[in-house]
Write a protein that holds these residues in place. Structure first.
Motif, PDB file in Angstrom:
ATOM      1  N   GLY B  30       1.228 -15.728 -27.550  1.00 43.18           N
ATOM      2  CA  GLY B  30       1.536 -14.916 -28.719  1.00 43.18           C
ATOM      3  C   GLY B  30       0.251 -14.327 -29.254  1.00 43.18           C
ATOM      4  N   PHE B  31       0.341 -13.178 -29.878  1.00 47.58           N
ATOM      5  CA  PHE B  31      -0.862 -12.693 -30.551  1.00 47.58           C
ATOM      6  C   PHE B  31      -0.537 -12.231 -31.960  1.00 47.58           C
ATOM      7  CE2 PHE B  31       0.440  -9.054 -27.932  1.00 47.58           C
ATOM      8  CZ  PHE B  31       0.487  -8.034 -28.877  1.00 47.58           C
ATOM      9  N   ILE B  40       0.995  -8.275 -37.871  1.00 49.44           N
ATOM     10  CA  ILE B  40       1.667  -7.932 -36.623  1.00 49.44           C
ATOM     11  C   ILE B  40       1.704  -9.176 -35.748  1.00 49.44           C
ATOM     12  CG2 ILE B  40       1.620  -6.467 -34.562  1.00 49.44           C
ATOM     13  CD1 ILE B  40      -0.126  -4.511 -36.309  1.00 49.44           C
ATOM     14  N   LYS B  41       2.887  -9.453 -35.200  1.00 50.21           N
ATOM     15  CA  LYS B  41       3.034 -10.637 -34.376  1.00 50.21           C
ATOM     16  C   LYS B  41       3.871 -10.285 -33.155  1.00 50.21           C
ATOM     17  CE  LYS B  41       4.474 -15.376 -34.634  1.00 50.21           C
ATOM     18  NZ  LYS B  41       5.755 -16.013 -34.653  1.00 50.21           N
ATOM     19  N   ALA B  42       3.463 -10.770 -32.007  1.00 50.17           N
ATOM     20  CA  ALA B  42       4.254 -10.552 -30.791  1.00 50.17           C
ATOM     21  C   ALA B  42       4.238 -11.819 -29.959  1.00 50.17           C
ATOM     22  CB  ALA B  42       3.679  -9.400 -29.987  1.00 50.17           C
ATOM     23  N   VAL B  43       5.364 -12.109 -29.306  1.00 52.56           N
ATOM     24  CA  VAL B  43       5.455 -13.320 -28.490  1.00 52.56           C
ATOM     25  C   VAL B  43       6.003 -12.997 -27.107  1.00 52.56           C
ATOM     26  CG1 VAL B  43       5.760 -14.876 -30.456  1.00 52.56           C
ATOM     27  CG2 VAL B  43       7.760 -13.915 -29.353  1.00 52.56           C
ATOM     28  N   THR B  68       7.598  -9.418 -27.328  1.00 51.29           N
ATOM     29  CA  THR B  68       8.585  -8.955 -28.297  1.00 51.29           C
ATOM     30  C   THR B  68       7.950  -8.900 -29.676  1.00 51.29           C
ATOM     31  OG1 THR B  68      10.167 -10.188 -26.988  1.00 51.29           O
ATOM     32  CG2 THR B  68      10.969  -9.263 -29.034  1.00 51.29           C
ATOM     33  N   PHE B  69       8.088  -7.760 -30.325  1.00 49.91           N
ATOM     34  CA  PHE B  69       7.560  -7.546 -31.677  1.00 49.91           C
ATOM     35  C   PHE B  69       8.725  -7.580 -32.656  1.00 49.91           C
ATOM     36  CE2 PHE B  69       3.201  -5.771 -31.021  1.00 49.91           C
ATOM     37  CZ  PHE B  69       3.206  -5.779 -29.642  1.00 49.91           C
ATOM     38  N   THR B  70       8.418  -7.786 -33.923  1.00 53.51           N
ATOM     39  CA  THR B  70       9.491  -7.761 -34.910  1.00 53.51           C
ATOM     40  C   THR B  70       9.928  -6.330 -35.192  1.00 53.51           C
ATOM     41  OG1 THR B  70       7.729  -8.083 -36.485  1.00 53.51           O
ATOM     42  CG2 THR B  70       9.207  -9.947 -36.121  1.00 53.51           C
ATOM     43  N   GLU B 167     -10.255  -8.073 -34.603  1.00 53.51           N
ATOM     44  CA  GLU B 167     -10.106  -9.096 -33.576  1.00 53.51           C
ATOM     45  C   GLU B 167      -8.691  -9.629 -33.621  1.00 53.51           C
ATOM     46  OE1 GLU B 167     -13.311 -11.867 -34.465  1.00 53.51           O
ATOM     47  OE2 GLU B 167     -14.219 -11.227 -32.569  1.00 53.51           O
ATOM     48  N   ILE B 168      -8.037  -9.660 -32.480  1.00 51.92           N
ATOM     49  CA  ILE B 168      -6.662 -10.143 -32.398  1.00 51.92           C
ATOM     50  C   ILE B 168      -6.703 -11.615 -31.994  1.00 51.92           C
ATOM     51  CG2 ILE B 168      -4.409  -9.762 -31.312  1.00 51.92           C
ATOM     52  CD1 ILE B 168      -5.282  -7.209 -32.631  1.00 51.92           C
ATOM     53  N   THR B 169      -5.954 -12.438 -32.719  1.00 49.33           N
ATOM     54  CA  THR B 169      -5.893 -13.855 -32.392  1.00 49.33           C
ATOM     55  C   THR B 169      -4.817 -14.085 -31.326  1.00 49.33           C
ATOM     56  OG1 THR B 169      -6.473 -14.317 -34.663  1.00 49.33           O
ATOM     57  CG2 THR B 169      -5.638 -16.162 -33.383  1.00 49.33           C
ATOM     58  N   VAL B 170      -5.200 -14.734 -30.240  1.00 52.70           N
ATOM     59  CA  VAL B 170      -4.261 -15.000 -29.154  1.00 52.70           C
ATOM     60  C   VAL B 170      -3.996 -16.505 -29.074  1.00 52.70           C
ATOM     61  CG1 VAL B 170      -3.838 -14.719 -26.669  1.00 52.70           C
ATOM     62  CG2 VAL B 170      -5.220 -13.035 -27.889  1.00 52.70           C
ATOM     63  N   ASN B 171      -2.733 -16.868 -29.105  1.00 53.83           N
ATOM     64  CA  ASN B 171      -2.344 -18.284 -29.000  1.00 53.83           C
ATOM     65  C   ASN B 171      -1.674 -18.535 -27.664  1.00 53.83           C
ATOM     66  OD1 ASN B 171      -3.034 -19.209 -31.661  1.00 53.83           O
ATOM     67  ND2 ASN B 171      -1.326 -17.962 -32.391  1.00 53.83           N
ATOM     68  N   ILE B 172      -2.015 -19.671 -27.053  1.00 49.70           N
ATOM     69  CA  ILE B 172      -1.413 -20.015 -25.770  1.00 49.70           C
ATOM     70  C   ILE B 172      -0.877 -21.431 -25.821  1.00 49.70           C
ATOM     71  CG2 ILE B 172      -1.931 -20.424 -23.315  1.00 49.70           C
ATOM     72  CD1 ILE B 172      -4.109 -18.228 -23.691  1.00 49.70           C
ATOM     73  N   ASN B 173       0.312 -21.610 -25.286  1.00 49.88           N
ATOM     74  CA  ASN B 173       0.882 -22.947 -25.174  1.00 49.88           C
ATOM     75  C   ASN B 173       1.631 -23.030 -23.852  1.00 49.88           C
ATOM     76  OD1 ASN B 173       2.465 -25.298 -25.381  1.00 49.88           O
ATOM     77  ND2 ASN B 173       2.431 -25.159 -27.608  1.00 49.88           N
TER      78      ASN B 173
END
Lengths: 136, 180
Positions: B30-31, B40-43, B68-70, B167-173
């Protein structure tokens, strides 16, 4: 007369701004509410991509597909779950990320036939469908 | 006899150390971009991830259209103008990690991941702290790092630049399971 023109331009601009605002904030349209463009079996869809990815992208990419197949795996992710449909090839299948709330992962069993509607996002070892809903 | 047993045991250990591959087809990436103007959030929940615990290698691969964005317009802009997903449909990461992970003991281990991220036809080196959690036959990797769109040759028009974070925060799981 001048006042009238001024006034109507004002109204027109206001409508434009309102419409732009509406478009800007338009939520992501859920596939669940859309009619599928193409109905295809998971085996045929996978075969099309395995044979020629570019040609398959032309036919399927970004389109809403209704895919019929047999469940080979169900995986949970944070708030969604992903159903993998079998193809005739052991290398891959059709991966469907289910976001619609009308089904629970518990109701999907391995080996059972299922119809899934989703948006085709391309090919990555499996054919990927996002934003899926399980059709009853 | 004892020697043969020992040899067999060693052979098993040797073999095992080369078959400690953990895989998943449903990792999460997700970022998130946060500015005063807009969040802004996308997964993407359909990310391929592989961790070879024997060689300490790891790799990720995803389709950009899978995000997918909202808001629909954001998704459209992301695919058409920013990452140009018709031209460059995939993003990938491959690298190594350093740090001790005891696969026989459940627990959370801190590691450092180093590797190359390819996006929008640009490859860039990334180093980030990460955690690997051993949970029976699962290896769950999590990481958060920051990336700049400009580093990947993504040009954002000045009109909307203020709405997208520098800077875009990127999350990984990635919840990977041991491949038998």
């Amino acid at each position: 007369m001048r006042k009238k023109i001024f006034f109507s331009i004002g109204i027109f601009m206001l409508c434009l701004v309102a419409y732009a605002f509406y478009l800007y904030n338009k939520p992501h349209t859920s596939v669940a509410a859309m009619a599928p463009a193409i109905t295809i079996s998971a085996a045929d869809l996978y075969a099309a991509y395995a044979q020629n990815e570019a040609a398959a992208n032309q036919r399927f990419l970004d389109k809403v597909l209704l895919v019929k197949g047999t469940v080979s795996d169900v995986a949970h992710t944070d708030s969604t779950f992903t159903i993998l449909l079998e193809s005739n090839d052991i290398a891959g299948g059709v991966s469907c990320n289910v976001t619609a709330k009308n089904t629970t992962p518990a109701s999907i069993k391995n080996g059972e036939p299922v119809s899934i509607k989703g948006r085709c996002t391309g090919f990555l070892a499996d054919v990927m469908l996002a934003d899926c809903a399980v059709e009853k | 006899m004892k020697k043969i047993l020992l040899f067999l045991l060693l052979l098993m250990v040797y073999c095992c150390s080369y078959s400690q591959v953990y895989l998943t087809r449903t990792a999460y990436v997700g970022f998130f971009s946060k500015t005063p103007a807009e969040d802004i959030k996308a997964v993407n929940n359909q990310v391929y991830a592989a961790v070879d615990a024997g060689k300490k290698n790891l790799a990720f691969s995803l389709l950009l259209k899978g995000f997918t964005f909202t808001k629909e317009l954001m998704q459209e802009h992301f695919n058409e103008n920013y990452v140009e997903s018709d031209k460059y449909p995939k993003a990938s990461f491959s690298g190594t990690y350093t740090g001790d992970v005891d696969l026989t003991k459940n627990g959370v281990y801190n590691v450092t991941v180093q590797g190359n991220l390819t996006l929008h036809n640009i490859t860039k080196a990334i180093t980030t702290p990460a955690t690997l959690e051993v949970k029976d036959t699962h290896l769950i990797g999590t990481a958060t790092f920051k990336a700049k769109p400009e580093d990947f040759n993504i040009t954002i028009p000045s009109l909307v630049r203020g709405k997208i974070a520098q800077e875009i925060t990127v999350n990984i799981n990635a919840d990977c399971t041991l491949k038998q």
